[in-house]
Write an enzyme that holds these catalytic residues in place. Sequence first.
Site, PDB file in Angstrom:
ATOM      1  N   GLU A  16       0.812  -1.210   0.000  1.00 45.02           N
ATOM      2  CA  GLU A  16       0.000   0.000   0.000  1.00 45.02           C
ATOM      3  C   GLU A  16       0.853   1.271   0.000  1.00 45.02           C
ATOM      4  OE1 GLU A  16      -3.620  -0.562   2.730  1.00 45.02           O
ATOM      5  OE2 GLU A  16      -2.263  -2.166   3.333  1.00 45.02           O
ATOM      6  N   TYR A 224      -9.233   3.401  -5.213  1.00 44.53           N
ATOM      7  CA  TYR A 224      -8.246   4.442  -5.515  1.00 44.53           C
ATOM      8  C   TYR A 224      -8.263   4.924  -6.964  1.00 44.53           C
ATOM      9  CZ  TYR A 224      -6.698   2.950  -0.954  1.00 44.53           C
ATOM     10  OH  TYR A 224      -6.664   2.635   0.379  1.00 44.53           O
ATOM     11  N   ASP A 265     -15.484  -0.260   9.026  1.00 46.21           N
ATOM     12  CA  ASP A 265     -16.243  -0.644   7.848  1.00 46.21           C
ATOM     13  C   ASP A 265     -17.340  -1.615   8.272  1.00 46.21           C
ATOM     14  OD1 ASP A 265     -14.454   0.870   6.396  1.00 46.21           O
ATOM     15  OD2 ASP A 265     -13.157  -0.846   5.949  1.00 46.21           O
ATOM     16  N   GLU A 278     -14.359  -4.663   9.627  1.00 42.85           N
ATOM     17  CA  GLU A 278     -12.991  -4.419  10.077  1.00 42.85           C
ATOM     18  C   GLU A 278     -12.838  -2.951  10.448  1.00 42.85           C
ATOM     19  OE1 GLU A 278     -10.287  -3.962   6.221  1.00 42.85           O
ATOM     20  OE2 GLU A 278     -11.485  -5.795   6.131  1.00 42.85           O
ATOM     21  N   GLY A 284      -6.948   6.016   5.099  1.00 44.11           N
ATOM     22  CA  GLY A 284      -6.414   6.743   3.955  1.00 44.11           C
ATOM     23  C   GLY A 284      -6.905   8.179   3.928  1.00 44.11           C
TER      24      GLY A 284
END
Length: 313
Positions: A16, A224, A265, A278, A284
Amino acid sequence: MTSRHVLVLSGGLSPERDVSLRSGRRVADALRDVRPDWHVAEADVDAALLPYLQQNRPDCIVPLLHGAAGEDGALRDLLETLDIDYVGSDASGSRLAFDKPVASTLVSGTGVAVPEFVVMPQSTFRELGAPAVMAAIGDRIGFPLVVKPTRGGSALGVSIVRHSEDLPHAMVSAFAYGETVMIQRFISGTEVAVSVIDGPDGVHALPAVEIVPESGMYDYHARYTAGTTEFFCPARLSEEMAATVNEVGLTVHSVLGLSDLSRSDVLVDDDGVVWFLEVNVAPGMTETSLMPQAISAAELSVGDVLAGIIESD
């Protein structure tokens, strides 16, 4: 207003890395905008970091590394050893949140719904024989199911498996990102992200973000790549359901002992049950990320939120 030296850490060597760098640049620019008198520097996590910290000791660090390098607690342990303040959860909370089965078990203990899951190390998968293990998993969990690495983020190595013949490929894909995988019952519903901030005004949940990927799965590409996912913030939920979703986010933040900021989430199924999936302790901060959208919906800015957290420490 007191001038401060703030260091934004991003990059690292995880899969990531690119997302982390984008988050780091965005946060550094946001802090410079709202606190022009501060010295906001940026650094990667490599062999030059410790000498840099010794020669240019910051007042506070904003760790924006994703994956193991920034979320498994190791970096935060180091910063605590060096007695350097940082934004975010401590090492203990980070370790609990980063391990999906551990976090799910702790959250389930509070009464929050968590999809049934099985944890499978790669060694067990090999030793007992892949066909037998996969047959047992399919019989217990049923299809469709979700296969994911137990650690990591950005949906790397995550697959939705609808048929038994697709399970071997999904297992191999997940094992590429870690030695242990989590096989979980698939829940159909509305995917929602709940951001929690813990700042000068206390702990509160921001407006939830509803996620609608055009592909049907919120994978790395959908996360993304601009234009591949539709977001609704606030989420298209009733007032009562929005309050329930936010309460789940606050519960997760509390039971795992998290600090400053987190993003949970969850899924809301057709019966109105909120399922925890999770939690992320280093959300981000890119232009398509969820927490910045929630911050904006709350009529705040990323720079102001982070500056407020830094000033309150």
